[in-house]
Design an enzyme around this catalytic site. Structure first.
Site, PDB file in Angstrom:
ATOM      1  CD  GLU A  11      -2.885  -1.215   2.157  1.00  0.00           C
ATOM      2  OE1 GLU A  11      -3.880  -1.618   2.309  1.00  0.00           O
ATOM      3  OE2 GLU A  11      -2.390  -1.189   3.417  1.00  0.00           O
ATOM      4  CG  MET A 174      -8.710  -5.809   9.228  1.00  0.00           C
ATOM      5  SD  MET A 174      -7.499  -7.245   8.791  1.00  0.00           S
ATOM      6  CE  MET A 174      -7.273  -7.851  10.289  1.00  0.00           C
ATOM      7  CG  ASP A 198     -12.389  -8.067  -0.037  1.00  0.00           C
ATOM      8  OD1 ASP A 198     -11.288  -7.697   0.223  1.00  0.00           O
ATOM      9  OD2 ASP A 198     -13.292  -8.196   0.767  1.00  0.00           O
TER      10      ASP A 198
HETATM   11  N1  ADE Z   1      -9.459  -5.304   3.922  1.00  0.00           N
HETATM   12  C1  ADE Z   1      -9.775  -5.510   2.574  1.00  0.00           C
HETATM   13  N2  ADE Z   1     -10.583  -6.456   2.631  1.00  0.00           N
HETATM   14  C2  ADE Z   1     -10.707  -6.642   3.894  1.00  0.00           C
HETATM   15  C3  ADE Z   1     -11.944  -7.457   4.540  1.00  0.00           C
HETATM   16  N3  ADE Z   1     -12.733  -8.318   3.664  1.00  0.00           N
HETATM   17  N4  ADE Z   1     -12.001  -7.536   6.001  1.00  0.00           N
HETATM   18  C4  ADE Z   1     -11.213  -6.572   6.436  1.00  0.00           C
HETATM   19  N5  ADE Z   1     -10.357  -5.915   5.878  1.00  0.00           N
HETATM   20  C5  ADE Z   1      -9.901  -5.991   4.654  1.00  0.00           C
END
Ligand code: ADE
Length: 231
Positions: A11, A174, A198
């Site tokens: 990142e 997170m 996602d």
């Molecule tokens: N960062 C990217 N995708 C995530 C997910 N599904 N849960 C937590 N942090 C993420």
């Protein structure tokens, strides 16, 4: 001084390549790159993953580097069917969905004895992100809304549904709310900008690996444009 936090090496690598680095200082195992982008001074750092790393990193930015504006960039899982992979979410507020002291009468997400659930993002930074995004024409959409943070990679439909039902957040990641909490405690302005990698469901693992690179590339363009706009 502006501080930019990315959780993972991937990142920050792209951002670093656009930066003139003057100095590197390692504290708490985190390398803080001091430098400038097009004449604007900033500190770029990889915090590591999760709320503890993010909180420590933000505190160091405040205490050691006199950062007063913190930008967190990265990727996130979408919590809303309309928000697709590649789209951008910029924070209006941040919540820690995994804080739970309901046994003592607190609300879900409420930090005990702090009387707060939602940490606000700086409105001016959020609005500036929206305007620099519009000028970039990346072919994806930008949404402004609440971002949910917790120490779990969300890849189960049941956990996703729980977060969606409890908080009206647009995406999950997170670090963001930990950064926002540390920023609030230090009177720093804060914004979290995330590209969706996602859908935070049973397909999250596969999608994440496929779309991570593109999402990061877009994020980096937005962050650079935002820094430039803060001159
Ligand atoms: N960062 C990217 N995708 C995530 C997910 N599904 N849960 C937590 N942090 C993420």
């Amino acid at each position: 001084m502006i501080g930019i936090i990315g959780a993972m090496e991937e990142e920050i690598t792209n951002l670093k390549s656009h930066m003139e680095v003057f100095d590197v200082q390692t504290i708490a195992g985190m390398s803080f790159f001091k430098g400038a982008v097009k004449g604007t001074e900033l500190v770029l750092v990889r915090s590591g993953i999760g709320k503890v790393n993010a909180g420590i990193c933000t505190q160091i930015l405040a205490s050691v580097f006199n950062v007063d504006t913190v930008i967190n960039t990265g990727i996130a899982g979408s919590l809303n069917a309309a928000i697709d992979i590649g789209d951008i979410v910029v924070s209006t507020s941040l919540v820690q969905y995994d804080v739970d002291a309901r046994k003592f009468g607190y609300k879900l997400g409420e930090i005990p004895r702090m009387n707060i659930i939602e940490f606000p993002a700086d409105k001016e930074l959020t609005d500036k992100t929206e305007s620099v995004f519009a000028a970039l024409d990346l072919g994806v959409k930008l949404y402004k809304g609440m971002i949910a943070t917790g120490d779990k990679f969300v890849s189960e439909d049941s956990l996703k549904a729980e977060i969606v039902n409890n908080f009206h957040a647009y995406c999950v990641e997170m670090e963001g709310a930990a950064i926002a909490q540390a920023a609030m405690l230090n009177n720093m302005k804060c914004v979290v900008i995330r590209a969706i990698s996602d859908k935070a469901d049973n397909s999250a693992n596969v999608d994440y690996r496929t779309f991570e690179a593109k999402a990061i590339e877009n994020m980096s363009k937005i962050s650079l444009a935002l820094v430039d706009s803060l001159k």
